[in-house]
Design a protein around this motif. Structure first.
Motif, short mmCIF file in Angstrom:
data_model
loop_
_atom_site.label_atom_id
_atom_site.label_comp_id
_atom_site.label_asym_id
_atom_site.label_seq_id
_atom_site.Cartn_x
_atom_site.Cartn_y
_atom_site.Cartn_z
N ASP A 45 36.91 55.06 39.17
CA ASP A 45 37.97 54.80 38.21
C ASP A 45 37.34 54.14 36.99
OD1 ASP A 45 40.24 54.14 36.79
OD2 ASP A 45 41.31 53.30 38.49
N VAL A 46 37.51 54.75 35.80
CA VAL A 46 36.90 54.21 34.58
C VAL A 46 37.84 53.25 33.86
CG1 VAL A 46 35.46 56.24 34.27
CG2 VAL A 46 37.71 56.16 33.18
N THR A 47 39.03 52.98 34.44
CA THR A 47 39.98 52.06 33.81
C THR A 47 39.33 50.69 33.56
OG1 THR A 47 41.80 53.13 34.99
CG2 THR A 47 42.24 50.98 34.01
N GLY A 48 39.36 50.24 32.33
CA GLY A 48 38.84 48.92 32.01
C GLY A 48 37.34 48.83 31.85
N ILE A 101 28.79 49.18 37.91
CA ILE A 101 29.46 48.56 39.07
C ILE A 101 30.97 48.76 38.98
CG2 ILE A 101 29.94 46.38 40.25
CD1 ILE A 101 27.22 45.38 39.13
N VAL A 102 31.53 48.51 37.80
CA VAL A 102 32.99 48.44 37.69
C VAL A 102 33.65 49.81 37.82
CG1 VAL A 102 33.28 48.70 35.19
CG2 VAL A 102 34.76 47.13 36.44
N VAL A 103 32.95 50.89 37.45
CA VAL A 103 33.57 52.21 37.58
C VAL A 103 33.67 52.66 39.03
CG1 VAL A 103 32.90 52.98 35.28
CG2 VAL A 103 31.37 53.43 37.22
N GLY A 104 33.04 51.93 39.93
CA GLY A 104 33.15 52.22 41.35
C GLY A 104 34.32 51.50 42.01
N LYS A 105 35.15 50.82 41.20
CA LYS A 105 36.29 50.08 41.73
C LYS A 105 37.58 50.70 41.21
CE LYS A 105 33.68 45.72 41.80
NZ LYS A 105 33.69 44.29 41.41
N LEU A 106 38.69 50.43 41.91
CA LEU A 106 39.99 50.97 41.53
C LEU A 106 40.65 50.08 40.49
CD1 LEU A 106 42.35 52.97 41.97
CD2 LEU A 106 43.16 51.47 43.78
N GLY A 107 41.17 50.70 39.42
CA GLY A 107 41.94 49.98 38.42
C GLY A 107 41.09 49.08 37.55
N THR A 108 41.78 48.26 36.73
CA THR A 108 41.06 47.30 35.90
C THR A 108 40.33 46.34 36.83
OG1 THR A 108 43.10 46.01 35.81
CG2 THR A 108 42.62 47.43 33.93
N ALA A 109 39.03 46.19 36.64
CA ALA A 109 38.22 45.41 37.57
C ALA A 109 37.19 44.61 36.82
CB ALA A 109 37.54 46.34 38.59
N THR A 110 36.54 43.70 37.54
CA THR A 110 35.51 42.85 36.96
C THR A 110 34.28 42.89 37.86
OG1 THR A 110 36.29 40.91 38.18
CG2 THR A 110 37.24 41.30 35.98
N VAL A 111 33.20 42.26 37.39
CA VAL A 111 32.00 42.13 38.20
C VAL A 111 31.69 40.65 38.38
CG1 VAL A 111 31.05 44.34 37.46
CG2 VAL A 111 30.45 42.26 36.21
N SER A 112 30.93 40.34 39.41
CA SER A 112 30.54 38.96 39.67
C SER A 112 29.06 38.78 39.37
CB SER A 112 30.79 38.62 41.14
OG SER A 112 29.90 39.36 41.98
N PRO A 113 28.60 37.54 39.17
CA PRO A 113 27.17 37.31 38.98
C PRO A 113 26.34 37.84 40.14
CG PRO A 113 28.40 35.36 38.33
CD PRO A 113 29.39 36.29 38.98
N ALA A 114 26.85 37.71 41.37
CA ALA A 114 26.11 38.21 42.53
C ALA A 114 25.93 39.72 42.46
CB ALA A 114 26.83 37.81 43.82
N GLU A 115 26.98 40.43 42.04
CA GLU A 115 26.88 41.88 41.92
C GLU A 115 25.88 42.27 40.83
OE1 GLU A 115 31.23 43.66 43.14
OE2 GLU A 115 31.09 42.48 41.30
#
Length: 484
Positions: free
Chosen positions: A265-268, A300-314
């Motif tokens: 999902d490319v949202t956000g 990282i974020v395009v592998g998640k559903l909907g508007t998403a964020t990433v963490s420092p660990a990721e």
């Protein structure tokens, strides 16, 4: 980009169109008798920050000190937005509109498929929609404690006076990054950086007649250069989906290949990109390095559903995976610089050395045991001349290049570096690993470079070799077999 910095001292101001994203989840198993549409039995509801608020959330999630300025309505979605901002640790300085609702988007999702999206909004661009003077005044007051300004324009009218925001920030010496919308980019003139996707860029400059290849890349570079000059921009970062990103700046152009393994999902994703560039610049990164961090985050974020964020660990994990793909044989100057970066990340470096002329099971077990002592294993290898001095004129059996090539292919080995002296003492004392490892029955005091490592606060360890294996014994046995 060699490492992920700490973003805790990065002070970023986000200005733009604030939205509330709502998700209703449910099962569907029948078609409505009223119309040929599925019936969804709603089970769960989720609310997320969207638009400029999602940019701010991306920043807060990686530890940046984040302030958000925008417009919301005096309504329940506005109150929900304030609550989410507070939960995320985002400082909000919002203008409330009595006449316009908070922009909200409702998505109905069943079995991970979005069935419909319902938008609740009225443009803030019309006169009297909100107090524009108050918004600009909030920006002016915040600049003294801001390293970077991000303008997140979704075309909803909050940034109708974006030219004033850009002028104020640049006059204060604060860089301004803009995520553009529409075709009227003249109002972004003077910004430090704009971050369109490929479709948005072509909507502004016109569609290219060439879809791929060298000619397409040349066309893109030519149009980007023209756009930078036309709008007096320091740089332009164009996101190109599976083609990665292209940074065009006065200091040179840079292509960053995509880091996405799977696009869900490319949202956000555009929110994540501009947030990471802003956080990187605020943390002291150069623009190319900040763009590289943004590229990792987008993957990282395009592998998640909907508007998403990433963490420092990721981000650290993605950066480490990227570095692992680049690991191998390196010279000591490059390795010395890498040691400094690894220490700054809090990573534990293990180092060992040897000739490794004829690799055997004893070597494999030894190197795996050494690697288990830390995050990285560096193997220093005697060059051909030093092996001959130590083992005799008929050694090595394999030259240095081949010995290092075999070692770099082992899963346990991260870096391989050659040295020319009979012992690696000089090299070890320069690099100072956290753990120095040697195999056999050595006393710690006998291990070359051990004293330097201990004096620097490191550790020296000896590991047992697997009995029955040694290169010299194997060579002697082969010679005896040849003599028969």
């Amino acid at each position: 980009m060699d490492s992920i910095p700490s973003f805790t001292d990065s002070r970023v101001l986000v200005v733009g169109d604030i939205m509330l994203d709502r998700y209703w989840y449910g099962d569907t198993g029948r078609i409505s008798p009223e119309a040929p549409v599925p019936v969804v039995r709603i089970g769960d509801e989720e609310r997320r920050l969207g638009g400029a608020a999602n940019v701010a959330l991306n920043l807060a999630r990686i530890g940046a000190r984040t302030r958000l300025i925008g417009v919301i309505g005096k309504d329940e979605p506005g109150a929900a937005t304030r609550g989410l901002l507070a939960d995320a640790g985002i400082d909000d300085d919002l203008v409330e509109s009595s006449d316009h609702p908070t922009i909200a988007k409702l998505r109905i999702v069943s079995r991970n498929q979005q069935l419909i999206r319902l938008d609740f909004e009225r443009s803030f661009a019309m006169d009297g929609a909100f107090d524009r003077t108050a918004l600009v005044a909030r920006v002016r007051a915040a600049l003294a404690s801001t390293d970077v300004v991000i303008c997140s324009d979704y075309g909803k009218g909050t940034l109708a006076d974006i030219a004033d925001v850009i002028q104020l920030a640049r006059a204060a010496g604060v860089p301004v990054l803009v995520d553009p919308k529409g075709r009227d980019w003249q109002r972004y003139a003077g910004a430090s950086l704009i971050t369109p996707n490929a479709a948005e860029f072509e909507a502004f400059v016109g569609h290219s007649a060439v879809d791929d290849g060298i000619e397409a890349d040349s066309w893109l570079a030519e149009q980007a250069t023209h756009t930078r000059r036309q709008l007096d921009l320091d740089a332009l970062l164009i996101t190109r989906s599976e083609k990665g990103m292209n940074l065009f700046a006065a200091g040179g152009d840079l292509h960053l290949p995509t880091q996405a393994r799977e696009v869900f999902d490319v949202t956000g994703a555009g929110d994540t990109v501009i947030a990471m560039v802003g956080a990187g610049l605020g943390a002291g990164l150069s623009l190319p390095d900040a763009a590289a961090v943004a590229n990792l985050a987008a993957g990282i974020v395009v592998g998640k559903l909907g508007t998403a964020t990433v963490s420092p660990a990721e981000l650290r994990q993605a950066a480490r995976a990227q570095r692992a793909g680049d690991q191998g044989v390196v010279d000591e100057d490059v390795l010395a610089e890498w040691f400094v970066q690894a220490r700054a990340r809090g990573e534990r470096i293990v180092m060992t050395n040897g000739c490794f002329d004829l690799l055997h099971p004893g070597h494999i077990a030894y190197l795996e045991a050494a690697r288990a002592l830390g995050d990285w294993l560096v193997v220093a290898v005697n060059d051909d001349s030093s092996v001959a001095r130590l083992k005799g004129p008929e050694r090595p059996l394999n030259d240095l290049a081949h010995r290092m090539q075999v070692l770099r292919g082992l899963a346990s080995v991260d870096w391989v570096v050659p040295f020319s002296e009979d012992t690696p003492e000089r090299l070890i004392c320069r690099l100072l690993p956290d753990v120095l490892v040697k195999g056999g029955d050595y006393e710690v005091s006998e291990i070359s470079g051990g004293e330097c490592v201990i004096n620097a606060g490191g550790e020296v360890r000896t590991l047992d070799f697997v009995p029955g294996f040694s290169t010299t014994a194997i060579v002697d046995r082969l010679r005896r077999d040849d003599d028969r």
